[in-house]
Design a protein around this motif. Sequence first.
Motif, PDB file in Angstrom:
ATOM      1  N   ASP A   1      18.135 -16.853  27.184  1.00  0.00           N
ATOM      2  CA  ASP A   1      18.976 -15.647  27.184  1.00  0.00           C
ATOM      3  C   ASP A   1      18.324 -14.536  27.992  1.00  0.00           C
ATOM      4  OD1 ASP A   1      21.091 -16.612  25.558  1.00  0.00           O
ATOM      5  OD2 ASP A   1      19.907 -16.275  23.754  1.00  0.00           O
TER       6      ASP A   1
ATOM      7  N   LYS B   1      20.017 -10.550  21.776  1.00  0.00           N
ATOM      8  CA  LYS B   1      19.464 -11.758  22.391  1.00  0.00           C
ATOM      9  C   LYS B   1      18.135 -11.560  23.098  1.00  0.00           C
ATOM     10  CE  LYS B   1      23.983 -13.924  23.161  1.00  0.00           C
ATOM     11  NZ  LYS B   1      24.913 -14.488  24.178  1.00  0.00           N
TER      12      LYS B   1
ATOM     13  N   ILE C   1      13.313 -11.226  19.168  1.00  0.00           N
ATOM     14  CA  ILE C   1      14.647 -10.876  18.685  1.00  0.00           C
ATOM     15  C   ILE C   1      14.526 -10.098  17.385  1.00  0.00           C
ATOM     16  CG2 ILE C   1      16.895 -11.759  17.970  1.00  0.00           C
ATOM     17  CD1 ILE C   1      16.204 -12.291  20.881  1.00  0.00           C
TER      18      ILE C   1
ATOM     19  N   SER D   1      12.586 -17.574  27.018  1.00  0.00           N
ATOM     20  CA  SER D   1      13.924 -17.454  26.428  1.00  0.00           C
ATOM     21  C   SER D   1      15.001 -17.605  27.504  1.00  0.00           C
ATOM     22  CB  SER D   1      14.081 -16.092  25.752  1.00  0.00           C
ATOM     23  OG  SER D   1      15.441 -15.806  25.510  1.00  0.00           O
TER      24      SER D   1
END
Length: 288
Positions: free
Chosen positions: A161, A106, A77, A159
């Motif tokens: 996201d 994200k 990120i 992750s």
Amino acid sequence: MSKPFKDKIKRVLSSSKAEAVSSSYDVVGDIAIIRILRPEILDEKDYEAIAGIIFESNPRVKTILRQDSPVGSPFRIRRLTYIAGEKRTVTIHREYGCMYKIDLSKAFFSPRLSYERVRIAESIRDGEYIVNMFSGVGCFSIAIARLAKPRAVYSIDISRDAYTLMRENVSMNGVDHIVIPILGDARQTVESRLRGIADRVLEPLPDLAYAYLDVALKALKPEGGWIHYYNFIHVKSMGLDHEVYRIRRRIEKMGKRITYTRARRVRSIGPNWVQIVIDIYVSRAVDS
């Protein structure tokens, strides 16, 4: 793009302010990302002038963001600040017939890796099983599925996201029958369900590629296969040959043999720093 952009910047900003603006910017979908070395010396009018140049030069750009931090691990990120246009971080990026939904706040995405995605896809033989250990929003995996004919691509990311976006992208590109999104750590995932299945392993996360080399080897079939290893090197202290030697020593210490390597620079990422890729063919264990 870089020289015309920098020349235009020099015409609207003072020399000291112009030097603070990076010589190029990235365009992801319809979002431009600029880098400012010293943002504190620019005022609102300076940013308006920079935005005007970008909007005029690239009509498809609808949003301009400023990158305020390096890409950080493990989720890759970067901190972004809104500069101009539509206030959002979500976009659809298109390249080589593939579409990627990306939320830049994200998940990581670099348009500068587009050649690598195609290059790897073009190296795939029909029917291969692929393990992508750090897949992000699925770009390498989807490009492989659309541009080649693999049997399956196991696409892992830690992750949530990125995983959520990956699932959307897999569906949007119509490769649900090939790409298998997996949420989790690559080490745990390979150990629990993907040992010895891959003809080819991708390690597109430089921060973890060296540490996870043992995992890549475990994912390969017993007879061996390909590893595509990405890392960052400082060109004044470590050349490509040194990195190839370092990788070769590590793999051989783990009881495997390298029969082929090919290394190349992928892109510059800063003064004296470059991203590199090493294509490695690993054969059977030395003792076999």
